[in-house]
Design a protein around this motif. Structure first.
Motif, mmCIF file in Angstrom:
data_model
loop_
_atom_site.group_PDB
_atom_site.id
_atom_site.type_symbol
_atom_site.label_atom_id
_atom_site.label_comp_id
_atom_site.label_asym_id
_atom_site.label_seq_id
_atom_site.Cartn_x
_atom_site.Cartn_y
_atom_site.Cartn_z
ATOM 1 N N ILE A 140 -20.875 36.235 -18.446
ATOM 2 C CA ILE A 140 -21.810 35.111 -18.427
ATOM 3 C C ILE A 140 -21.385 34.194 -17.289
ATOM 4 O O ILE A 140 -20.206 33.858 -17.152
ATOM 5 C CB ILE A 140 -21.799 34.360 -19.768
ATOM 6 N N LEU A 141 -22.336 33.769 -16.463
ATOM 7 C CA LEU A 141 -22.032 32.926 -15.314
ATOM 8 C C LEU A 141 -22.139 31.456 -15.696
ATOM 9 O O LEU A 141 -23.101 31.055 -16.375
ATOM 10 C CB LEU A 141 -22.991 33.238 -14.158
ATOM 11 N N LEU A 142 -21.176 30.665 -15.261
ATOM 12 C CA LEU A 142 -21.183 29.214 -15.488
ATOM 13 C C LEU A 142 -21.349 28.543 -14.132
ATOM 14 O O LEU A 142 -20.509 28.704 -13.241
ATOM 15 C CB LEU A 142 -19.871 28.764 -16.131
ATOM 16 N N SER A 143 -22.433 27.781 -13.959
ATOM 17 C CA SER A 143 -22.746 27.181 -12.662
ATOM 18 C C SER A 143 -22.745 25.661 -12.791
ATOM 19 O O SER A 143 -23.520 25.094 -13.572
ATOM 20 C CB SER A 143 -24.120 27.673 -12.171
ATOM 21 N N GLU B 246 -24.819 24.695 -16.197
ATOM 22 C CA GLU B 246 -25.888 25.680 -16.328
ATOM 23 C C GLU B 246 -25.278 27.034 -16.685
ATOM 24 O O GLU B 246 -24.402 27.540 -15.969
ATOM 25 C CB GLU B 246 -26.661 25.796 -15.013
ATOM 26 N N ILE B 247 -25.738 27.590 -17.823
ATOM 27 C CA ILE B 247 -25.208 28.864 -18.304
ATOM 28 C C ILE B 247 -26.228 29.944 -18.005
ATOM 29 O O ILE B 247 -27.370 29.900 -18.485
ATOM 30 C CB ILE B 247 -24.895 28.795 -19.805
ATOM 31 N N ILE B 248 -25.819 30.907 -17.195
ATOM 32 C CA ILE B 248 -26.733 31.970 -16.751
ATOM 33 C C ILE B 248 -26.372 33.261 -17.488
ATOM 34 O O ILE B 248 -25.278 33.810 -17.308
ATOM 35 C CB ILE B 248 -26.620 32.173 -15.231
ATOM 36 N N VAL C 85 -16.803 32.581 -14.110
ATOM 37 C CA VAL C 85 -17.359 33.722 -14.851
ATOM 38 C C VAL C 85 -16.643 33.802 -16.197
ATOM 39 O O VAL C 85 -15.420 33.776 -16.261
ATOM 40 C CB VAL C 85 -17.171 35.041 -14.066
ATOM 41 N N PHE C 86 -17.446 33.893 -17.299
ATOM 42 C CA PHE C 86 -16.880 34.009 -18.641
ATOM 43 C C PHE C 86 -17.082 35.446 -19.106
ATOM 44 O O PHE C 86 -18.208 35.931 -19.242
ATOM 45 C CB PHE C 86 -17.564 33.036 -19.601
ATOM 46 N N ASN C 87 -15.978 36.123 -19.334
ATOM 47 C CA ASN C 87 -16.032 37.528 -19.750
ATOM 48 C C ASN C 87 -16.168 37.624 -21.267
ATOM 49 O O ASN C 87 -15.536 36.859 -22.007
ATOM 50 C CB ASN C 87 -14.776 38.262 -19.295
ATOM 51 N N ILE C 88 -16.988 38.565 -21.731
ATOM 52 C CA ILE C 88 -17.186 38.793 -23.167
ATOM 53 C C ILE C 88 -16.907 40.257 -23.455
ATOM 54 O O ILE C 88 -16.941 41.114 -22.573
ATOM 55 C CB ILE C 88 -18.619 38.416 -23.602
ATOM 56 N N GLU C 89 -16.631 40.517 -24.734
ATOM 57 C CA GLU C 89 -16.257 41.885 -25.113
ATOM 58 C C GLU C 89 -17.447 42.833 -25.106
ATOM 59 O O GLU C 89 -17.329 43.996 -24.750
ATOM 60 C CB GLU C 89 -15.596 41.878 -26.493
ATOM 61 N N SER C 90 -18.612 42.320 -25.528
ATOM 62 C CA SER C 90 -19.796 43.187 -25.592
ATOM 63 C C SER C 90 -21.035 42.336 -25.375
ATOM 64 O O SER C 90 -21.006 41.109 -25.505
ATOM 65 C CB SER C 90 -19.884 43.909 -26.946
ATOM 66 N N ASP C 91 -22.123 43.006 -25.048
ATOM 67 C CA ASP C 91 -23.369 42.275 -24.806
ATOM 68 C C ASP C 91 -23.963 41.703 -26.088
ATOM 69 O O ASP C 91 -24.906 40.894 -26.020
ATOM 70 C CB ASP C 91 -24.389 43.202 -24.142
ATOM 71 N N GLU C 92 -23.486 42.091 -27.238
ATOM 72 C CA GLU C 92 -24.004 41.529 -28.498
ATOM 73 C C GLU C 92 -23.695 40.039 -28.589
ATOM 74 O O GLU C 92 -24.443 39.277 -29.223
ATOM 75 C CB GLU C 92 -23.396 42.264 -29.687
ATOM 76 N N GLU D 23 4.359 29.950 -4.978
ATOM 77 C CA GLU D 23 4.301 30.992 -5.998
ATOM 78 C C GLU D 23 3.077 31.878 -5.830
ATOM 79 O O GLU D 23 3.089 33.042 -6.173
ATOM 80 C CB GLU D 23 4.310 30.343 -7.377
ATOM 81 N N GLN D 24 1.981 31.306 -5.338
ATOM 82 C CA GLN D 24 0.758 32.077 -5.168
ATOM 83 C C GLN D 24 -0.032 31.483 -4.019
ATOM 84 O O GLN D 24 0.107 30.315 -3.701
ATOM 85 C CB GLN D 24 -0.084 32.060 -6.448
ATOM 86 N N ALA D 25 -0.845 32.305 -3.398
ATOM 87 C CA ALA D 25 -1.589 31.842 -2.232
ATOM 88 C C ALA D 25 -2.923 31.216 -2.622
ATOM 89 O O ALA D 25 -3.299 30.180 -2.114
ATOM 90 C CB ALA D 25 -1.835 33.007 -1.267
ATOM 91 N N ILE D 26 -3.648 31.845 -3.539
ATOM 92 C CA ILE D 26 -4.988 31.376 -3.894
ATOM 93 C C ILE D 26 -5.136 31.368 -5.409
ATOM 94 O O ILE D 26 -4.726 32.299 -6.091
ATOM 95 C CB ILE D 26 -6.083 32.286 -3.280
ATOM 96 N N GLU D 27 -5.713 30.303 -5.924
ATOM 97 C CA GLU D 27 -6.031 30.247 -7.358
ATOM 98 C C GLU D 27 -7.412 29.631 -7.488
ATOM 99 O O GLU D 27 -7.587 28.435 -7.278
ATOM 100 C CB GLU D 27 -4.998 29.392 -8.093
ATOM 101 N N ASN D 28 -8.418 30.433 -7.796
ATOM 102 C CA ASN D 28 -9.792 29.960 -7.836
ATOM 103 C C ASN D 28 -10.110 29.365 -9.202
ATOM 104 O O ASN D 28 -9.601 29.816 -10.224
ATOM 105 C CB ASN D 28 -10.764 31.109 -7.562
ATOM 106 N N SER D 29 -10.985 28.369 -9.215
ATOM 107 C CA SER D 29 -11.508 27.865 -10.478
ATOM 108 C C SER D 29 -12.444 28.908 -11.073
ATOM 109 O O SER D 29 -13.212 29.549 -10.353
ATOM 110 C CB SER D 29 -12.264 26.552 -10.253
ATOM 111 N N VAL D 30 -12.362 29.087 -12.392
ATOM 112 C CA VAL D 30 -13.115 30.157 -13.055
ATOM 113 C C VAL D 30 -14.581 29.775 -13.153
ATOM 114 O O VAL D 30 -14.928 28.649 -13.519
ATOM 115 C CB VAL D 30 -12.533 30.414 -14.454
#
Length: 523
Positions: A256-259, A246-248, A216-223, A207-214
């Motif tokens: 927001i980066l999740l490491s 580790e949350i960067i 990066v956490f996307n947010i609506e605004s920097d607030e 069904e798909q070739a590549i599926e990466n583990s997430v």
């Protein structure tokens, strides 16, 4: 008067009784005589009837006896005739055997005479042959002596020179013959292998070739970043302590980066952050509560994913711990390729190949699904993932063929069944197809350099170039040092060295190029 009447009555009564008795006695006597007479007559009739029946039975028995006698006599006559017939046949067989024996004896006598005559002829021919051989030896010796005088070579020297020239010619022809056989064998093997592989790939669709583990956490605004960090950073510290991730939080807009090395913990942190941001209540107590609920949810989801996977593939009787490990593969990637998707693909490819080759399809699916379970340990291990997966499979009671296929798919252990190379090939097909995996630039360049260095290590090679992303190796040789026959052998030796010493996906084509240049200068 009364008394007299009574007496008279009594007398009359007595007289009547006496008279009645006498009359009845007389009647009984007459009846008795009649009965006796009738009984005598009946007895005579019975005796007469009995005599008649006895006579009839006697005649009937005599007739039956005669019939039985005739039957027994007939059977006796038949037995006698059968025995006489068998005796006659036996006598005939004996006479035939005697006749054959006499014929053979007469033939044996003739053969003995023929053998004696042939032996005499053979002795004469042998004597003539020995005489001819002596004459031939003398003539040969004379010719050899004459040739030695003419050529100034002794017979031994001429023979050695002839042998050496024949050796060189035979070696050249043998190399050409071996090369021809190898090319034919490789062509047939490639055709058969391509047929199986192409049929397998055509029947397997992903069904798909590549599926990466997430990560990066996307947010609506920097607030939202400030709310996640909290007063003096207490929220982000609580989140990192609860999840182990580790949350960067940096200047990257709306992200927001999740490491974390553990993809499961990274997924727990991502889902927890999503719930907290959606709910809006972000404080240490709420963070711990949400993280704990999310961890339980992920654990249940891992088990459910494992169960759904083995049901989809038709695999039964898998240990619960292995089911859980299969579910954890969803959150692990290898070179950008989702591990669970890769394992499902390997299982389907291996099952199709096993069906084409007449092997156990169920075991092939099982081994294909479990071949990379060593890549998802809960704690870091120093063992290679193939050996770690083999230990787990053996621990949880998997079939020995499946255990060996898991451990041998990267050649860490020796292959002991036909299932192991099938898993290795299926793993290579799934990982080497275009778009399946991403490679690090440094390792890619190093692999190309290793291919070129392997070719340059042979004598007579002037230059070597790895092309087609390392799928083909062009080798230039010096025409003065390598002839046409040796170039075939050189290509074989280079392929053997690359196969034994280097690690590479798919296959590498080695092309040896030899050319002769004639250069002159016109002045």
């Amino acid at each position: 008067m009364t008394l007299t009447a009574i007496i008279i009555s009594i007398v009359c009564l007595v007289a009547g009784l006496v008279i009645g008795f006498l009359l009845s006695k007389s009647s009984l006597n007459s009846k008795a005589k009649f009965i006796v007479k009738d009984a005598k007559k009946t007895a005579e009739n019975i005796i007469e009837n009995a005599n008649v029946k006895a006579e009839a039975i006697k005649k009937e028995k005599e007739a039956q006896a005669k019939v039985k006698f005739l039957e027994l006599k007939s059977q006796h006559d038949e037995n006698i005739q059968s025995r006489e017939k068998k005796m006659q046949e036996a006598e005939k067989r004996i006479r035939d055997k005697e006749q054959k024996l006499n014929d053979e004896l007469s033939k044996t006598g003739k053969l003995e005479k023929d053998l004696e005559r042939q032996l005499a002829d053979y002795e004469k021919k042998t004597e003539i042959m020995q005489r001819k051989q002596q004459e031939l030896d003398v003539a040969t010796a004379q010719k050899v002596e004459m040739l030695e005088k003419i050529s100034n070579y002794s017979a031994e020297e001429a023979k050695n020179e002839l042998v050496e020239s024949m050796k060189a010619e035979a070696k050249t022809k043998a190399q050409a013959y071996v090369q021809s056989i190898m090319e034919e064998a490789q062509l047939n093997a490639k055709n058969d292998a391509k047929k199986v592989v192409i049929q397998t790939i055509q029947r397997i669709g992903t069904e798909q070739a590549i599926e990466n583990s997430v990560s990066v956490f996307n947010i609506e605004s920097d607030e939202v970043k400030g709310r996640i960090i909290g007063r003096e950073g207490r929220n982000i510290r609580a989140l990192e302590a609860a999840t182990g991730v580790e949350i960067i939080v940096d200047d990257t807009p709306e992200a927001i980066l999740l490491s974390c090395f553990d993809p499961v913990r990274r997924e727990i942190a991502r889902l927890s952050l999503h719930k907290l941001v959606t709910d809006g209540r972000i404080h240490p107590a709420r963070i711990e509560e949400v993280v704990e609920k999310t961890r339980k949810q992920i654990d249940e989801e891992i088990i459910e994913i494992g169960k759904r996977t083995i049901i989809d593939l038709g695999i039964h009787g898998l240990h619960p711990e292995l089911v859980k490990i299969v579910g954890r593969m969803k959150y692990r990637s290898s070179y950008g390729q989702n591990l669970l998707q890769h394992s499902r693909e390997v299982a389907n490819i291996a099952a199709t190949m096993a069906a084409e080759l007449g092997l156990n399809v169920k075991l092939a699916k099982r081994a294909g699904l479990l071949h990379d379970i060593g890549k998802v340990p809960e704690q870091e291990s120093e063992l290679p993932h193939a050996l770690l997966g083999m230990q787990w499979a053996e621990k949880y009671g998997e079939n020995p063929e499946v255990v060996n296929a898991i451990g041998a798919h990267h050649d860490e252990v020796e292959m002991t069944s036909l299932l192991s190379p099938i898993i290795q090939v299926a793993d290579g097909i799934s990982g080497a197809r275009p778009g399946a995996r991403r490679q690090v630039l440094e390792s890619y360049i190093q692999r190309l350099k290793d291919l070129e260095a392997a070719a340059l290590s042979f004598d007579g090679v002037s230059s070597a170039y790895a092309i087609q992303a390392g799928r083909e190796l062009r080798v230039m040789v010096e025409s003065t040092k390598v002839n046409d026959e040796q170039s075939y052998q050189l290509s074989y030796d280079i392929s053997e060295k690359i196969q034994n010493e280097l690690t590479y996906p798919g296959q590498v084509k080695i092309t040896v190029i030899r050319e002769t240049r004639a250069v002159n200068i016109a002045r």
